[in-house]
Motif scaffolding. Sequence first.
Motif, PDB file in Angstrom:
ATOM      1  N   VAL A  24      33.355  45.141  41.831  1.00  0.00           N
ATOM      2  CA  VAL A  24      32.442  44.033  42.076  1.00  0.00           C
ATOM      3  C   VAL A  24      32.845  42.919  41.120  1.00  0.00           C
ATOM      4  CG1 VAL A  24      30.060  43.233  42.055  1.00  0.00           C
ATOM      5  CG2 VAL A  24      30.574  45.590  42.745  1.00  0.00           C
ATOM      6  N   SER A  25      33.128  41.740  41.646  1.00  0.00           N
ATOM      7  CA  SER A  25      33.618  40.631  40.830  1.00  0.00           C
ATOM      8  C   SER A  25      32.512  40.069  39.930  1.00  0.00           C
ATOM      9  CB  SER A  25      34.162  39.522  41.721  1.00  0.00           C
ATOM     10  OG  SER A  25      34.543  38.398  40.953  1.00  0.00           O
ATOM     11  N   MET A  26      32.936  39.466  38.806  1.00  0.00           N
ATOM     12  CA  MET A  26      32.020  38.763  37.914  1.00  0.00           C
ATOM     13  C   MET A  26      31.787  37.324  38.371  1.00  0.00           C
ATOM     14  SD  MET A  26      30.888  40.557  35.293  1.00  0.00           S
ATOM     15  CE  MET A  26      30.619  39.431  33.920  1.00  0.00           C
ATOM     16  N   ARG A  27      32.593  36.843  39.310  1.00  0.00           N
ATOM     17  CA  ARG A  27      32.500  35.455  39.739  1.00  0.00           C
ATOM     18  C   ARG A  27      31.187  35.179  40.479  1.00  0.00           C
ATOM     19  NH1 ARG A  27      37.515  32.789  40.392  1.00  0.00           N
ATOM     20  NH2 ARG A  27      38.722  33.182  38.498  1.00  0.00           N
ATOM     21  N   LYS A  28      30.628  33.991  40.247  1.00  0.00           N
ATOM     22  CA  LYS A  28      29.425  33.587  40.960  1.00  0.00           C
ATOM     23  C   LYS A  28      29.728  33.532  42.455  1.00  0.00           C
ATOM     24  CE  LYS A  28      27.309  30.853  37.257  1.00  0.00           C
ATOM     25  NZ  LYS A  28      26.814  29.518  36.858  1.00  0.00           N
ATOM     26  N   GLY A  29      28.807  34.040  43.234  1.00  0.00           N
ATOM     27  CA  GLY A  29      29.006  34.079  44.675  1.00  0.00           C
ATOM     28  C   GLY A  29      29.663  35.359  45.140  1.00  0.00           C
ATOM     29  N   LEU A  30      30.425  36.000  44.244  1.00  0.00           N
ATOM     30  CA  LEU A  30      31.075  37.265  44.588  1.00  0.00           C
ATOM     31  C   LEU A  30      30.369  38.461  43.964  1.00  0.00           C
ATOM     32  CD1 LEU A  30      34.846  36.276  44.141  1.00  0.00           C
ATOM     33  CD2 LEU A  30      33.545  36.409  46.274  1.00  0.00           C
ATOM     34  N   ALA A  31      29.581  38.201  42.913  1.00  0.00           N
ATOM     35  CA  ALA A  31      28.929  39.282  42.178  1.00  0.00           C
ATOM     36  C   ALA A  31      27.890  40.032  43.010  1.00  0.00           C
ATOM     37  CB  ALA A  31      28.281  38.740  40.904  1.00  0.00           C
ATOM     38  N   LYS A  32      27.386  39.369  44.077  1.00  0.00           N
ATOM     39  CA  LYS A  32      26.372  40.020  44.901  1.00  0.00           C
ATOM     40  C   LYS A  32      26.973  40.841  46.041  1.00  0.00           C
ATOM     41  CE  LYS A  32      22.816  36.548  43.919  1.00  0.00           C
ATOM     42  NZ  LYS A  32      21.864  35.562  44.488  1.00  0.00           N
ATOM     43  N   ILE A  33      28.284  40.709  46.222  1.00  0.00           N
ATOM     44  CA  ILE A  33      28.959  41.472  47.268  1.00  0.00           C
ATOM     45  C   ILE A  33      29.169  42.898  46.781  1.00  0.00           C
ATOM     46  CG2 ILE A  33      31.065  41.639  48.649  1.00  0.00           C
ATOM     47  CD1 ILE A  33      31.364  38.637  48.400  1.00  0.00           C
ATOM     48  N   ARG A  34      29.006  43.855  47.680  1.00  0.00           N
ATOM     49  CA  ARG A  34      29.194  45.259  47.325  1.00  0.00           C
ATOM     50  C   ARG A  34      30.623  45.488  46.828  1.00  0.00           C
ATOM     51  NH1 ARG A  34      32.346  47.730  51.049  1.00  0.00           N
ATOM     52  NH2 ARG A  34      32.531  46.750  53.114  1.00  0.00           N
ATOM     53  N   ALA A  35      30.818  46.606  46.160  1.00  0.00           N
ATOM     54  CA  ALA A  35      32.148  46.950  45.657  1.00  0.00           C
ATOM     55  C   ALA A  35      33.131  47.093  46.813  1.00  0.00           C
ATOM     56  CB  ALA A  35      32.090  48.253  44.866  1.00  0.00           C
ATOM     57  N   LEU A  36      34.213  46.335  46.744  1.00  0.00           N
ATOM     58  CA  LEU A  36      35.239  46.400  47.782  1.00  0.00           C
ATOM     59  C   LEU A  36      36.340  47.364  47.342  1.00  0.00           C
ATOM     60  CD1 LEU A  36      35.659  42.670  48.870  1.00  0.00           C
ATOM     61  CD2 LEU A  36      34.605  44.532  50.173  1.00  0.00           C
ATOM     62  N   PRO A  37      36.584  48.427  48.109  1.00  0.00           N
ATOM     63  CA  PRO A  37      37.635  49.383  47.740  1.00  0.00           C
ATOM     64  C   PRO A  37      39.008  48.933  48.263  1.00  0.00           C
ATOM     65  CG  PRO A  37      35.815  50.438  48.918  1.00  0.00           C
ATOM     66  CD  PRO A  37      35.731  48.965  49.174  1.00  0.00           C
ATOM     67  N   PHE A  38      39.916  48.713  47.339  1.00  0.00           N
ATOM     68  CA  PHE A  38      41.305  48.464  47.698  1.00  0.00           C
ATOM     69  C   PHE A  38      42.019  49.813  47.625  1.00  0.00           C
ATOM     70  CE2 PHE A  38      39.665  44.428  46.514  1.00  0.00           C
ATOM     71  CZ  PHE A  38      40.370  43.496  47.267  1.00  0.00           C
ATOM     72  N   VAL A  39      42.503  50.276  48.754  1.00  0.00           N
ATOM     73  CA  VAL A  39      43.036  51.637  48.875  1.00  0.00           C
ATOM     74  C   VAL A  39      44.492  51.588  49.309  1.00  0.00           C
ATOM     75  CG1 VAL A  39      42.816  53.847  50.094  1.00  0.00           C
ATOM     76  CG2 VAL A  39      40.754  52.530  49.498  1.00  0.00           C
ATOM     77  N   GLN A  40      45.317  52.371  48.624  1.00  0.00           N
ATOM     78  CA  GLN A  40      46.695  52.578  49.054  1.00  0.00           C
ATOM     79  C   GLN A  40      47.019  54.070  48.958  1.00  0.00           C
ATOM     80  OE1 GLN A  40      49.669  49.848  49.898  1.00  0.00           O
ATOM     81  NE2 GLN A  40      47.680  50.004  50.934  1.00  0.00           N
ATOM     82  N   ILE A  41      47.439  54.618  50.091  1.00  0.00           N
ATOM     83  CA  ILE A  41      47.832  56.024  50.154  1.00  0.00           C
ATOM     84  C   ILE A  41      49.259  56.075  50.679  1.00  0.00           C
ATOM     85  CG2 ILE A  41      47.320  58.299  51.103  1.00  0.00           C
ATOM     86  CD1 ILE A  41      44.436  57.346  51.557  1.00  0.00           C
TER      87      ILE A  41
END
Length: 463
Positions: free
Chosen positions: A342-359
Amino acid sequence: MGRVKHFTETMSGTWQKKSESGFERPLPFSFNVTALVEEAVKPLGTVNAALRGTIDAESLAEGSPVTGDLEMSPVENKRVRYRLAFTGDDQRQYFFDGWKSISWLRPISTWTTLPGSIEDEEGNIVGKADLKFDLTTTPKFLKSFGFESRALETRRFDGKKGRLEVWYDTFSDPDTGYGYWLHHEIVSPFEDEPYAHGWIGVFPPNESPIIERFGPKPVKEGSSFDIGEVRVSPSYESVHGAALRVGSAGNIEWNLKVEGGEDPLYTFPKFSWENELLPACQVVPHPSATFSGTIKIDGKDQILKRAKGGAARIYGHGNAKKWAWLHGDLGGGDVVEVVAAVSMRKGLAKIRALPFVQIRIDGKDWPKKPLFAAAKFRATFFEDGFEIKGRLGRKRATIKVDQPKERCLEVAYKDPDGKTATCINCERSDIYVLVERRGRKGWETVKHVQLEGTGHSEIGIRP
């Protein structure tokens, strides 16, 4: 930063010392050098490269470091010239100057033959050499060519305020069951001077993990992390073609070699790493590396021969508001890497945790576009772990991470803006990975792995 090319070459043969009566009997002579090419390749023009490596010349310089330059001009000047400088066994400075005279009518013989002269520091010729490239080593030579890992290993910090740069290694020793965490940081606060610091974490089986810190120290000039007693040497700076980790902190000392690791793994999009388009990015230059060497704890050596893990990098403005991270070696070059934040940036902090996945399975990375795929995954945080689930097209994945409290270290982080975070790190976590593909008869297993005590993970939280 553009693509940087490098390769390693060995030339061997003989040299003859010059005396008053002529040239003496031939003696063994060879050098092994890594060429670093930072300019664009010009097939019809001239390209220059920096050289570093070692030289072995009997009765002159045995196993001495060597530096120099390479002029590659097979069409324009019809030559490939090597100029090397080294210190002899007598502590005097010597220079080798030679070139391959390229003839396209005789490509094999002219590309593999290198005559040259040896001069002392006063410009006097003290010998001559006749060297050859051993054609049986061609596969090894071709394998040494690399492009991106150098750029990924190189320091990005250029003095800007409000930046954080990290080199970190996590690996497990199958012989002892120990997990290890080496973390190096350059922090550039908004108000104060930049500083370099870090720590080493050791995670023994059936014992509480320990941590020792190094720094803070002023940031030195250089291409990587170096505060004197602790140093990160990228693979392109090593005479052996391996990255090095050397240092000491408290009662722990280490001297490690990092080799292999397959192709880089871009957890975040490659273009975002290269162009700083996100608040922070992570990349894994060596996702399936082998760590070898020694780690001394309280005077007792831990000998590592085949520890497996990853060497990763972070660059950006600071740590996330909340995050989860996982690196898991699934065997045979297969690997899983997850960053959910979850980003610290204003406007992004309220967005849920985005999973960046690489398999990575059998050399193929999925999802192909981690940024767009992030919306298709969900991260669930627990007190002692987390879970990632998602479906993209005909594939779906379930990743579960369990990091028991007694196996964890809690480490305080400090961002360039002075805000703090707490990292709960475990280098002996248990992980479960299931990748499935939808077929005619339903969901079919592509990869199913359970690891006990060899996963590397962490959860980050704010006060």
